[in-house]
Design a protein around this motif. Structure first.
Motif, PDB file in Angstrom:
ATOM      1  N   ALA A   1       0.865  -1.179   0.000  1.00  0.00           N
ATOM      2  CA  ALA A   1       0.000   0.000   0.000  1.00  0.00           C
ATOM      3  C   ALA A   1       0.899   1.226   0.000  1.00  0.00           C
ATOM      4  O   ALA A   1       2.050   1.167   0.447  1.00  0.00           O
ATOM      5  CB  ALA A   1      -0.929   0.021   1.214  1.00  0.00           C
TER       6      ALA A   1
ATOM      7  N   PRO B   1      -2.748  -0.409  -3.515  1.00  0.00           N
ATOM      8  CA  PRO B   1      -3.680   0.707  -3.291  1.00  0.00           C
ATOM      9  C   PRO B   1      -2.927   1.970  -2.877  1.00  0.00           C
ATOM     10  O   PRO B   1      -1.974   1.905  -2.087  1.00  0.00           O
ATOM     11  CB  PRO B   1      -4.575   0.194  -2.161  1.00  0.00           C
ATOM     12  CG  PRO B   1      -3.815  -0.916  -1.510  1.00  0.00           C
ATOM     13  CD  PRO B   1      -2.960  -1.521  -2.567  1.00  0.00           C
TER      14      PRO B   1
ATOM     15  N   ALA C   1      -5.926  -1.228   3.997  1.00  0.00           N
ATOM     16  CA  ALA C   1      -5.690  -1.248   2.545  1.00  0.00           C
ATOM     17  C   ALA C   1      -4.742  -2.372   2.156  1.00  0.00           C
ATOM     18  O   ALA C   1      -4.883  -2.971   1.079  1.00  0.00           O
ATOM     19  CB  ALA C   1      -5.132   0.098   2.091  1.00  0.00           C
TER      20      ALA C   1
END
Length: 322
Positions: free
Chosen positions: A240, A273, A311
């Motif tokens: 992430a 992400p 995430a």
């Protein structure tokens, strides 16, 4: 997985190897007489050179088996193909010294002591010549070892959150805040960049937070080729990405420029992400972001960390159960 270059032993020079081999051979020769002494000296010297040259090669990891993060960093620093060539030359020298040993041991069998001494001296000269031929290769491997051992110790098998953004937007303050005193600092050898690695544990899972000043804090056109490759290496690693922005303008960079950098990072980090986090939200929220916080005020800092962990979505491998 641990740092693949951290335990690389010191690489000897060709002269160090020759001195070691011949001094050991002299001691071996003094323990015997005549013809046997020459055979013992040859065997000892050649074995030491062959074994030590082979040990240099065997100490290096197989580049094909490395995690892409470390393979790309090694390639950026010294060039994996060049390192392979140096290792190949040292392998050749190791095998050549063994061949010389076998050739001269055969020739020594049917001569008297005086001729055996002459042949042994010829063999020593050839052994030294072969070893000196790879002196530059040994020196290059020694330089690479020094540089690669300084790479940051980031474990690819543990989840990684990369923290990015322009200078003075609060990246380091955030990492320091959520990881407290558990920070490590390592310098990339090919830039002045400092990589800050902090750790947070949640539900018995350790998360690595990587702050990358000098790599992800300026537009891609301002990075040199080596730095661009380092960014690519980080892209393999990230689970992430938090992109910090500062709408207050106090960081010295317009918000549209900061968002352009955010978009570039998102394009380079593939499936990881990317969360936009507006720091200094107590001073300005004049930007669309996924999360707002203020590190200096302690506002929503843990919330942003929670969002990053969510995430990542890391699921540890569990033992197989029937």
């Amino acid at each position: 997985m641990s740092h693949p270059f951290e335990t690389l032993p010191t690489t000897p020079t060709s002269e160090e190897l020759i001195d070691k081999a011949f001094s050991r051979a002299a001691r071996a020769g003094r323990a015997k007489q005549g013809h046997d002494a020459q055979q013992s000296m040859l065997q000892t010297a050649a074995n030491i050179l062959s074994d030590n040259l082979e040990n240099v090669v065997q100490a290096w990891p197989d580049f094909d088996d490395l995690d892409p993060f470390y393979r790309e960093l090694a390639d950026a620093e010294h060039g994996v193909d060049e390192l392979r060539q140096h290792l190949s030359e040292v392998t050749w020298a190791s095998r050549k010294t063994s061949d010389i040993r076998d050739e001269y041991q055969s020739r020594l069998r049917n001569v008297d002591a005086d001729d055996a001494r002459k042949l042994r001296k010829q063999a020593f000269a050839r052994l030294a010549d072969v070893t000196r031929q790879v002196d530059e290769n040994l020196a290059a491997l020694a330089d690479a070892r020094q540089a690669l051992r300084k790479l940051p110790d980031i474990k690819p098998d543990e989840p990684v959150i990369v923290v990015a953004g322009y200078p003075n937007v609060g990246k380091s303050s955030f990492v320091n805040s959520v990881t407290r005193a558990d920070n490590e600092i390592a310098a990339y050898p090919f830039t002045t960049t400092q990589i800050h690695v902090g750790h947070v544990e949640r539900d018995h899972i350790r998360y690595q937070l990587v702050d990358t000043p000098g790599l992800l804090d300026r537009p891609p056109q301002e990075r040199n080729a080596i730095e661009a490759q380092a960014v690519s290496a980080l892209a393999h690693l990230a689970d992430a990405v938090l992109v910090m922005v500062d709408a207050s303008g106090e960081c010295g960079f317009p918000i549209d420029v900061q968002l352009d950098l955010r978009d570039d990072i998102a394009s380079r980090f593939g499936d990881a992400p990317v969360l936009t986090v507006a720091n200094k939200a107590d001073r300005s929220r004049d930007v669309e972001a996924d999360h707002y916080m203020s590190v200096t005020e302690g506002d929503n800092v843990e919330g942003v960390l929670d969002a990053a962990i969510e995430a990542v979505g890391y699921e540890p491998e569990l033992p197989f159960e029937e």
